[in-house]
Enzyme design. Structure first.
Site, PDB file in Angstrom:
ATOM      1  N   ASN A  51       0.836  -1.206   0.000  1.00  0.00           N
ATOM      2  CA  ASN A  51       0.000   0.000   0.000  1.00  0.00           C
ATOM      3  C   ASN A  51       0.872   1.259   0.000  1.00  0.00           C
ATOM      4  O   ASN A  51       1.860   1.332   0.730  1.00  0.00           O
ATOM      5  CB  ASN A  51      -0.856  -0.029   1.282  1.00  0.00           C
ATOM      6  CG  ASN A  51      -1.930   1.038   1.314  1.00  0.00           C
ATOM      7  OD1 ASN A  51      -2.681   1.199   0.352  1.00  0.00           O
ATOM      8  ND2 ASN A  51      -2.014   1.767   2.420  1.00  0.00           N
TER       9      ASN A  51
ATOM     10  N   GLU B  21      -7.518   4.569   0.793  1.00  0.00           N
ATOM     11  CA  GLU B  21      -7.643   5.657   1.777  1.00  0.00           C
ATOM     12  C   GLU B  21      -8.180   6.925   1.121  1.00  0.00           C
ATOM     13  O   GLU B  21      -7.700   8.029   1.395  1.00  0.00           O
ATOM     14  CB  GLU B  21      -6.276   5.933   2.424  1.00  0.00           C
ATOM     15  CG  GLU B  21      -5.656   4.691   3.033  1.00  0.00           C
ATOM     16  CD  GLU B  21      -4.334   4.930   3.740  1.00  0.00           C
ATOM     17  OE1 GLU B  21      -4.012   6.080   4.071  1.00  0.00           O
ATOM     18  OE2 GLU B  21      -3.610   3.938   3.976  1.00  0.00           O
TER      19      GLU B  21
END
Ligand code: XIL
Length: 324
Positions: free
Chosen positions: A173, A239
């Site tokens: 990520n 996110e």
């Protein structure tokens, strides 16, 4: 016609989620009701990070994380795990320590095995490594893990995570890779080479924390996602938030709504993105004002009183179109 984000996301087969905090779940009715009504997926904003779960060496504390897991289970929501190996959110005993390569590896090994065995598949995927790359490409050389271990830490931790729980999906990520460019290219080459070496990496998370002034070019983003997908990787937007620079006007709120539709549209059009998670859902609780020293605010879909914003309408409509 579906009337919540959750129903609309279910109808188009997308995991659509939010970061959440156990304190807000415990303390605010509107928070937990909105969360359960609007999302089919959750990630913990902080309480699964290293400093939260292993505040002292060998002493693990899963109370907050377990509360989030229980909430997700009660409301039949999937969970992403976030995150095992990161340069931030480290407890003092790691941050202020100095370790040999062997000691640092042993710390990571113990952490990964203990955490993944504790959760035992309740999170169906994990961000095993977060933000290992520098903004200009190359490694993030200031990360203590990189300093102590060198680049080998990355394949090693994925192998351990796979050994600890072979059934979950393991993600790399990072931020700043939404468009092709030096960081995205570095990440692509790294993951391609690791996969060629047989390292168990199943997906890549694109954070998508970008302000409203960053109107993302749809075709460029799609081409970028496509090449990662061609490696055989699943893709998550992990996110997403779209902050607005002060002073905030209604015109900027409308632009934010348009950009939410644009980014979600990119995810849906790619056919490569299986989950989109927002970094929170109400402007009452967001990391943005603190992180930007007050320069930006209001990045999410609900205002501070839990009223849906223009951005909410734009996201709902985009999801509804996909489900039709
Ligand atoms: C943020 C949290 O939202 C804040 O509460 C905390 O103070 C700092 O971390 N990238 C990530 C997330 O991967 O874990 C970060 O979360 C935001 C940036």
């Amino acid at each position: 016609m579906s009337s919540t984000l959750r129903e609309a996301a279910d109808a188009c087969g997308l995991l659509f989620g939010s970061a959440c905090s156990p304190d807000c779940i415990a303390n605010e009715v509107a928070y937990r009701e909105t969360l359960a009504r609007e999302f089919n997926c959750l990630v913990a904003d902080n309480c699964m990070k290293f400093d939260a779960v292993q505040p002292e060496r060998g002493r693990f504390d899963f109370a907050d994380a377990d509360a989030v897991v229980a909430f997700a289970r009660q409301h039949r929501m999937k969970m992403r795990g976030h995150t095992l190996v990161w340069h931030n959110a480290l407890p003092d005993w790691v941050r202020k320590g100095e370790f040999s390569k062997a000691e640092a590896l042993e710390i990571l090994r113990e952490h990964i095995f203990t955490v993944l065995r504790h959760f035992n598949g309740t999170a169906y995927c994990w961000d095993v490594v977060n933000e290992a790359l520098g903004e200009e490409g190359g490694w993030r050389e200031k990360s203590p893990w990189y300093r102590w271990i060198g680049p080998d830490y990355l394949p090693q931790v994925f192998r351990w995570a796979h050994e600890a729980d072979p059934d979950i999906q393991l993600f790399y990520n990072d931020y700043g890779m939404e468009l092709p460019g030096v960081k995205s290219d570095t990440c692509y080459a790294l993951l391609r080479d690791l996969l060629a070496d047989g390292v168990p990496i199943h997906g890549v998370g694109f954070q998508y924390h970008l302000g409203v002034e960053n109107r993302l070019d749809r075709e460029a983003c799609l081409a970028n996602l496509h090449r990662f997908h061609e490696l055989g990787l699943d893709i998550h937007f992990t996110e997403l938030d779209i902050s607005i620079k002060r002073p905030i006007t209604d015109a900027l709120r409308q632009e934010q709504a348009d950009e939410y539709a644009n980014r979600l549209g990119i995810a849906l059009a790619s056919h490569a993105v299986s989950a989109v998670l927002l970094w929170g859902f109400t402007d009452r609780h967001t990391w943005i004002p603190e992180f930007t020293k007050g320069e930006y605010d209001e990045p999410l879909l609900f205002d501070a009183e839990y009223r849906p914003k223009l951005a909410y309408g734009a996201v709902l409509e985009t999801l509804q179109q996909c489900g039709n």
